[in-house]
Motif scaffolding. Structure first.
Motif, PDB file in Angstrom:
ATOM      1  N   CYS A 378       0.836  -1.208   0.000  1.00 56.67           N
ATOM      2  CA  CYS A 378       0.000   0.000   0.000  1.00 56.67           C
ATOM      3  C   CYS A 378       0.870   1.257   0.000  1.00 56.67           C
ATOM      4  CB  CYS A 378      -0.922   0.003   1.211  1.00 56.67           C
ATOM      5  SG  CYS A 378      -2.184  -1.289   1.195  1.00 56.67           S
ATOM      6  N   ILE A 379       1.926   1.252   0.816  1.00 56.77           N
ATOM      7  CA  ILE A 379       2.823   2.425   0.881  1.00 56.77           C
ATOM      8  C   ILE A 379       3.478   2.655  -0.475  1.00 56.77           C
ATOM      9  CG2 ILE A 379       4.979   3.274   1.890  1.00 56.77           C
ATOM     10  CD1 ILE A 379       4.140   1.929   4.506  1.00 56.77           C
ATOM     11  N   ALA A 380       3.891   1.580  -1.142  1.00 54.59           N
ATOM     12  CA  ALA A 380       4.502   1.720  -2.468  1.00 54.59           C
ATOM     13  C   ALA A 380       3.535   2.360  -3.454  1.00 54.59           C
ATOM     14  CB  ALA A 380       4.960   0.357  -2.970  1.00 54.59           C
ATOM     15  N   GLU A 381       2.265   1.930  -3.414  1.00 56.55           N
ATOM     16  CA  GLU A 381       1.265   2.526  -4.306  1.00 56.55           C
ATOM     17  C   GLU A 381       1.051   4.005  -3.983  1.00 56.55           C
ATOM     18  OE1 GLU A 381      -0.114   1.270  -6.902  1.00 56.55           O
ATOM     19  OE2 GLU A 381       0.659  -0.765  -6.686  1.00 56.55           O
ATOM     20  N   LEU A 382       1.006   4.334  -2.700  1.00 57.76           N
ATOM     21  CA  LEU A 382       0.824   5.737  -2.294  1.00 57.76           C
ATOM     22  C   LEU A 382       2.009   6.583  -2.716  1.00 57.76           C
ATOM     23  CD1 LEU A 382      -0.587   5.114   1.300  1.00 57.76           C
ATOM     24  CD2 LEU A 382      -1.867   6.031  -0.640  1.00 57.76           C
ATOM     25  N   CYS A 383       3.231   6.057  -2.534  1.00 58.53           N
ATOM     26  CA  CYS A 383       4.430   6.805  -2.937  1.00 58.53           C
ATOM     27  C   CYS A 383       4.471   7.015  -4.448  1.00 58.53           C
ATOM     28  CB  CYS A 383       5.684   6.065  -2.476  1.00 58.53           C
ATOM     29  SG  CYS A 383       5.936   6.037  -0.690  1.00 58.53           S
ATOM     30  N   ARG A 384       4.112   5.984  -5.182  1.00 57.32           N
ATOM     31  CA  ARG A 384       4.101   6.119  -6.645  1.00 57.32           C
ATOM     32  C   ARG A 384       3.120   7.213  -7.069  1.00 57.32           C
ATOM     33  NH1 ARG A 384       2.733   1.234  -7.736  1.00 57.32           N
ATOM     34  NH2 ARG A 384       4.858   0.456  -7.970  1.00 57.32           N
ATOM     35  N   TYR A 385       1.977   7.243  -6.420  1.00 55.42           N
ATOM     36  CA  TYR A 385       0.982   8.251  -6.763  1.00 55.42           C
ATOM     37  C   TYR A 385       1.447   9.653  -6.359  1.00 55.42           C
ATOM     38  CZ  TYR A 385      -3.338  10.965  -6.489  1.00 55.42           C
ATOM     39  OH  TYR A 385      -4.286  11.953  -6.624  1.00 55.42           O
ATOM     40  N   ARG A 386       2.005   9.785  -5.162  1.00 57.07           N
ATOM     41  CA  ARG A 386       2.406  11.111  -4.678  1.00 57.07           C
ATOM     42  C   ARG A 386       3.606  11.652  -5.446  1.00 57.07           C
ATOM     43  NH1 ARG A 386      -0.202  12.517  -0.032  1.00 57.07           N
ATOM     44  NH2 ARG A 386       1.350  14.106   0.473  1.00 57.07           N
ATOM     45  N   LEU A 387       4.525  10.780  -5.818  1.00 56.19           N
ATOM     46  CA  LEU A 387       5.686  11.236  -6.571  1.00 56.19           C
ATOM     47  C   LEU A 387       5.333  11.617  -8.006  1.00 56.19           C
ATOM     48  CD1 LEU A 387       8.403   8.729  -5.312  1.00 56.19           C
ATOM     49  CD2 LEU A 387       8.214  11.174  -4.786  1.00 56.19           C
ATOM     50  N   SER A 388       4.136  11.247  -8.433  1.00 51.71           N
ATOM     51  CA  SER A 388       3.717  11.635  -9.781  1.00 51.71           C
ATOM     52  C   SER A 388       3.415  13.134  -9.871  1.00 51.71           C
ATOM     53  CB  SER A 388       2.486  10.833 -10.207  1.00 51.71           C
ATOM     54  OG  SER A 388       1.367  11.167  -9.402  1.00 51.71           O
ATOM     55  N   TYR A 389       3.160  13.783  -8.722  1.00 52.94           N
ATOM     56  CA  TYR A 389       2.910  15.229  -8.741  1.00 52.94           C
ATOM     57  C   TYR A 389       3.792  15.986  -7.751  1.00 52.94           C
ATOM     58  CZ  TYR A 389       0.063  14.305  -4.552  1.00 52.94           C
ATOM     59  OH  TYR A 389      -0.375  13.918  -3.320  1.00 52.94           O
ATOM     60  N   SER A 390       4.698  15.277  -7.044  1.00 57.61           N
ATOM     61  CA  SER A 390       5.605  15.950  -6.104  1.00 57.61           C
ATOM     62  C   SER A 390       6.988  15.334  -6.239  1.00 57.61           C
ATOM     63  CB  SER A 390       5.096  15.803  -4.672  1.00 57.61           C
ATOM     64  OG  SER A 390       6.009  16.341  -3.749  1.00 57.61           O
ATOM     65  N   SER A 391       8.024  16.147  -6.082  1.00 59.63           N
ATOM     66  CA  SER A 391       9.400  15.673  -6.265  1.00 59.63           C
ATOM     67  C   SER A 391       9.947  14.963  -5.044  1.00 59.63           C
ATOM     68  CB  SER A 391      10.322  16.846  -6.617  1.00 59.63           C
ATOM     69  OG  SER A 391      10.285  17.825  -5.582  1.00 59.63           O
ATOM     70  N   SER A 392       9.331  15.147  -3.883  1.00 58.55           N
ATOM     71  CA  SER A 392       9.873  14.555  -2.664  1.00 58.55           C
ATOM     72  C   SER A 392       8.761  14.278  -1.663  1.00 58.55           C
ATOM     73  CB  SER A 392      10.909  15.498  -2.040  1.00 58.55           C
ATOM     74  OG  SER A 392      11.335  14.998  -0.797  1.00 58.55           O
ATOM     75  N   LEU A 393       8.986  13.238  -0.857  1.00 59.48           N
ATOM     76  CA  LEU A 393       8.067  12.907   0.216  1.00 59.48           C
ATOM     77  C   LEU A 393       8.497  13.512   1.548  1.00 59.48           C
ATOM     78  CD1 LEU A 393       7.714   9.090  -0.537  1.00 59.48           C
ATOM     79  CD2 LEU A 393       6.100  10.881  -1.156  1.00 59.48           C
ATOM     80  N   LEU A 394       9.686  14.057   1.592  1.00 59.93           N
ATOM     81  CA  LEU A 394      10.267  14.498   2.853  1.00 59.93           C
ATOM     82  C   LEU A 394       9.500  15.622   3.531  1.00 59.93           C
ATOM     83  CD1 LEU A 394      12.592  14.155   4.835  1.00 59.93           C
ATOM     84  CD2 LEU A 394      13.923  15.767   3.483  1.00 59.93           C
ATOM     85  N   PRO A 395       9.187  16.742   2.845  1.00 59.97           N
ATOM     86  CA  PRO A 395       8.494  17.834   3.545  1.00 59.97           C
ATOM     87  C   PRO A 395       7.155  17.410   4.134  1.00 59.97           C
ATOM     88  CG  PRO A 395       9.326  18.542   1.407  1.00 59.97           C
ATOM     89  CD  PRO A 395       9.429  17.050   1.448  1.00 59.97           C
ATOM     90  N   GLU A 396       6.414  16.578   3.388  1.00 57.83           N
ATOM     91  CA  GLU A 396       5.087  16.198   3.845  1.00 57.83           C
ATOM     92  C   GLU A 396       5.149  15.288   5.068  1.00 57.83           C
ATOM     93  OE1 GLU A 396       4.292  14.561   0.189  1.00 57.83           O
ATOM     94  OE2 GLU A 396       3.553  16.382  -0.748  1.00 57.83           O
ATOM     95  N   SER A 397       6.109  14.362   5.094  1.00 62.42           N
ATOM     96  CA  SER A 397       6.177  13.426   6.209  1.00 62.42           C
ATOM     97  C   SER A 397       6.617  14.105   7.489  1.00 62.42           C
ATOM     98  CB  SER A 397       7.124  12.276   5.873  1.00 62.42           C
ATOM     99  OG  SER A 397       8.439  12.768   5.686  1.00 62.42           O
ATOM    100  N   ARG A 398       7.371  15.179   7.405  1.00 64.58           N
ATOM    101  CA  ARG A 398       7.848  15.867   8.599  1.00 64.58           C
ATOM    102  C   ARG A 398       6.772  16.727   9.254  1.00 64.58           C
ATOM    103  NH1 ARG A 398      13.975  17.784   6.834  1.00 64.58           N
ATOM    104  NH2 ARG A 398      14.993  15.782   7.260  1.00 64.58           N
ATOM    105  N   LEU A 399       5.664  16.915   8.575  1.00 64.72           N
ATOM    106  CA  LEU A 399       4.587  17.704   9.166  1.00 64.72           C
ATOM    107  C   LEU A 399       3.874  16.941  10.279  1.00 64.72           C
ATOM    108  CD1 LEU A 399       2.989  19.242   5.940  1.00 64.72           C
ATOM    109  CD2 LEU A 399       4.541  20.364   7.547  1.00 64.72           C
ATOM    110  N   PHE A 400       4.047  15.632  10.345  1.00 66.29           N
ATOM    111  CA  PHE A 400       3.351  14.802  11.319  1.00 66.29           C
ATOM    112  C   PHE A 400       4.336  14.361  12.395  1.00 66.29           C
ATOM    113  CE2 PHE A 400       1.231  14.528   7.275  1.00 66.29           C
ATOM    114  CZ  PHE A 400      -0.116  14.599   7.593  1.00 66.29           C
ATOM    115  N   VAL A 401       4.117  14.827  13.610  1.00 64.54           N
ATOM    116  CA  VAL A 401       5.084  14.596  14.679  1.00 64.54           C
ATOM    117  C   VAL A 401       5.062  13.159  15.187  1.00 64.54           C
ATOM    118  CG1 VAL A 401       5.081  16.993  15.430  1.00 64.54           C
ATOM    119  CG2 VAL A 401       3.383  15.414  16.375  1.00 64.54           C
TER     120      VAL A 401
END
Length: 460
Positions: A378-401
C-alpha cells in the motif's frame, strides 16, 4: 384444462371468472387451511406443479365445491404432493408470480394471512426459503411500489418481515447446490430490503442501526450485509446520515465474532468508496483492517486443527457447531482485510490523505508484523501516486510529529528482511518501499541503498 370444455367465444369470460377463483383458492390454500382434511370453500386451486397459472406450462387441478382433500378421487392428487407443506409452498410460489394481477383491495385483504404464511416457510430448508423469498419480493413490490396508490403497509408493519429476513442472510453452505441456493436467497433478500428502502429510507436506516446495538451475532451479520448492499443504492438519502453510521461502526470494532469482523471489513470498504470515511475515524478503520491482515499462518493452523478436533468429537451436532464455531475462518477474514487495504490505496483516491503518512506508523508495532507485506504494498502505491505530482516525500512526512523517524523505519524494515521466503513476497515489498523512501534517509545510506537494492531484488 382438467374436466372443462370451453368454446372460443366464452374464453374471455371464463378466464375472468377463473382469475378470481384461482386467487381466492391460492389465498385459502396458503393460509386458510391447516390440515389435509379441512374443507375448501368454492372452487379451489389444489396444486401448481411447475409454473403459476396463466403460464403456458402450468399444471393445475381443481376440486369441486364442497369437496375436501379426504374426498378427492383416487389419483387426483399426485402422491409426491401429499404433504401439506408442499401445498402451501406451491401456493405461495404461485401467488408470488401472480400478485401483480391482484387488485389493491384484494391484496390488502389478503396480506394479514399471506405474510405470516410466507414467513413461516423460513423455518424450513434453504430451497423453501428461496422460493418464499422470491414470492415475498414480488409481494413487497406490489404492496409498496404500486403506481396505483400509496403503500399498503406502514413501516411498523414491515418490521416483523425485516427481523425474519436478517438471520436468513447468515445461512450459507460450502458445497454443491446448497451454496447456490443460499446465494440466490441472499440476493433475493437484498432485493426485498432495497424495495423497503426505496419507500422508507430513513426508517430503514434507523432500524438497521438499532439492530446493530442488540449484540446478536446473526442479526449483526445480516444487518452489516444489508448496509453494505444498500449504501451505494440509497446514498442520496443516507449520505447526510454518515456520522450516525460511522459511530455505529466504531462501536463494533472490538467484536470478537469472525463473521461480524468479516462483514464489518466489507462494509468499511464500501463506506470508504462512497465517501462515508474521513479524519480520525478513517485511521481507526484502517487500523482495524491492518490488525486482521496481521493474522499469522500459525493462528490459522491452530484454528483449523481446533475446529476439526471439535467436529470429530461431536460430529452428530455438526449443524449446531457450524453456527457456534462460525463458517468464517481467520484466513478468510485476513484475505478480506488485505484486499480492502489494497483497494484503499489503489482505487479510492479519497483515502489517500488518510493513508499517508499514517500507514508508516503501522510498520513499527510488532503485533502488525504479519501485515507488513500488505502495508508495504500500500505504501509503495501511495508513494508512486504522490511522486507523480511531487518531487519529494520528505516535507510532507515531517509535518506529522507522531510518524516514526527515518532511522526507526529503516531499522525495522531491514530486520524484517531476515525471512526471504515469507508470505506475500515480504522481502520484495520491503525493498520496494525502501527505494521509495530513500529520500528520507541520510545521503550516504540513500546512495548505498540505491546501488545495492537492485542486486538484492535479484536475490529475492
Amino acid at each position: 384444462m382438467y374436466g372443462l370444455t370451453v368454446s372460443g367465444a366464452n374464453w374471455r369470460v371464463v378466464c375472468k371468472r377463473m382469475h378470481v377463483l384461482v386467487l381466492a383458492g391460492l389465498l385459502s390454500a396458503c393460509a386458510g387451511v391447516h390440515g389435509m382434511g379441512a374443507e375448501l370453500s368454492g372452487v379451489q386451486v389444489a396444486l401448481f406443479q411447475k409454473s403459476a397459472w396463466p403460464g403456458p406450462n402450468a399444471k393445475w387441478a381443481l376440486l369441486r365445491a364442497g369437496q375436501s382433500w379426504a374426498q378427492a378421487p383416487v389419483g387426483f392428487v399426485h402422491p409426491s404432493f401429499a404433504g401439506w407443506l408442499w401445498v402451501r409452498l406451491t401456493s405461495v410460489e404461485a401467488l408470488g408470480q401472480m400478485v401483480g394481477l391482484v387488485s389493491r383491495s384484494q391484496l390488502k385483504a389478503g396480506l394479514p394471512r399471506l405474510i405470516p404464511t410466507i414467513l413461516d416457510l423460513y423455518k424450513k430448508n434453504q430451497e423453501v426459503a428461496f422460493l418464499a423469498t422470491c414470492s415475498l419480493h414480488n409481494l413487497l413490490n406490489a404492496t409498496l411500489l404500486s403506481e396505483s396508490g400509496p403503500p399498503l403497509l406502514d413501516f411498523e408493519e414491515l418490521i416483523t418481515i425485516l427481523r425474519t429476513l436478517l438471520p436468513v442472510i447468515c445461512i450459507n453452505s460450502r458445497d454443491g447446490s446448497d451454496f447456490t441456493t443460499g446465494l440466490k436467497t441472499y440476493n433475493q433478500i437484498q432485493h426485498c430490503f432495497l424495495t423497503v428502502g426505496l419507500v422508507y429510507p430513513n426508517d430503514l436506516f434507523v432500524f438497521l442501526l438499532n439492530v446493530c446495538k442488540l449484540k446478536d451475532e446473526e442479526l449483526m451479520i445480516g444487518t452489516l450485509c444489508v448496509l453494505k448492499h444498500l449504501l451505494p443504492r440509497l446514498s442520496e438519502s443516507w449520505q447526510v446520515k454518515s456520522p450516525s453510521l460511522v459511530e455505529a461502526v466504531k462501536l463494533l470494532l472490538d467484536e470478537q465474532s469472525l463473521g461480524v469482523k468479516k462483514a464489518l471489513a466489507e462494509l468499511i470498504v464500501v463506506m470508504a468508496s462512497h465517501c462515508y470515511v474521513d479524519g480520525s475515524c478513517g485511521e481507526l478503520f484502517v487500523e482495524f483492517l491492518v490488525r486482521h491482515s496481521a493474522i499469522t499462518d500459525e493462528e490459522i493452523k491452530h484454528y483449523d486443527s481446533s475446529k476439526v478436533a471439535i467436529q470429530k468429537t461431536v460430529s452428530f451436532q455438526y449443524k449446531t457447531l457450524e453456527v457456534n464455531i462460525g463458517i468464517v475462518s481467520p484466513s478468510e477474514l485476513r484475505s478480506v482485510c488485505e484486499k480492502g487495504l489494497l483497494l484503499f490505496a489503489i482505487t479510492i483516491p479519497e483515502m489517500e490523505p488518510i493513508l499517508w503518512p499514517f500507514m508508516l506508523k503501522l510498520i513499527i508495532p510488532r503485533r502488525y508484523s504479519g501485515a507488513v507485506a500488505t502495508v508495504c504494498r500500500c505504501i509503495a502505491e501511495l508513494c508512486r501516486y504522490r511522486l507523480s505530482y511531487s518531487s519529494s516525500l520528505l516535507p510532507e512526512s515531517r509535518l506529522f510529529v507522531d510518524i516514526p523517524s527515518p532511522e526507526e523505519l529503516f531499522a525495522r524494515l531491514v530486520v524484517l528482511l531476515h525471512d526471504p521466503l515469507a508470505r506475500e513476497q515480504l522481502s520484495t515489498r520491503i525493498l520496494t518501499v525502501l527505494c521509495y523512501l530513500s529520500s528520507l534517509f541520510p545521503k550516504n545510506v540513500s546512495s548505498f541503498w540505491q546501488d545495492e537494492v537492485q542486486f538484492l531484488h535479484c536475490l529475492y
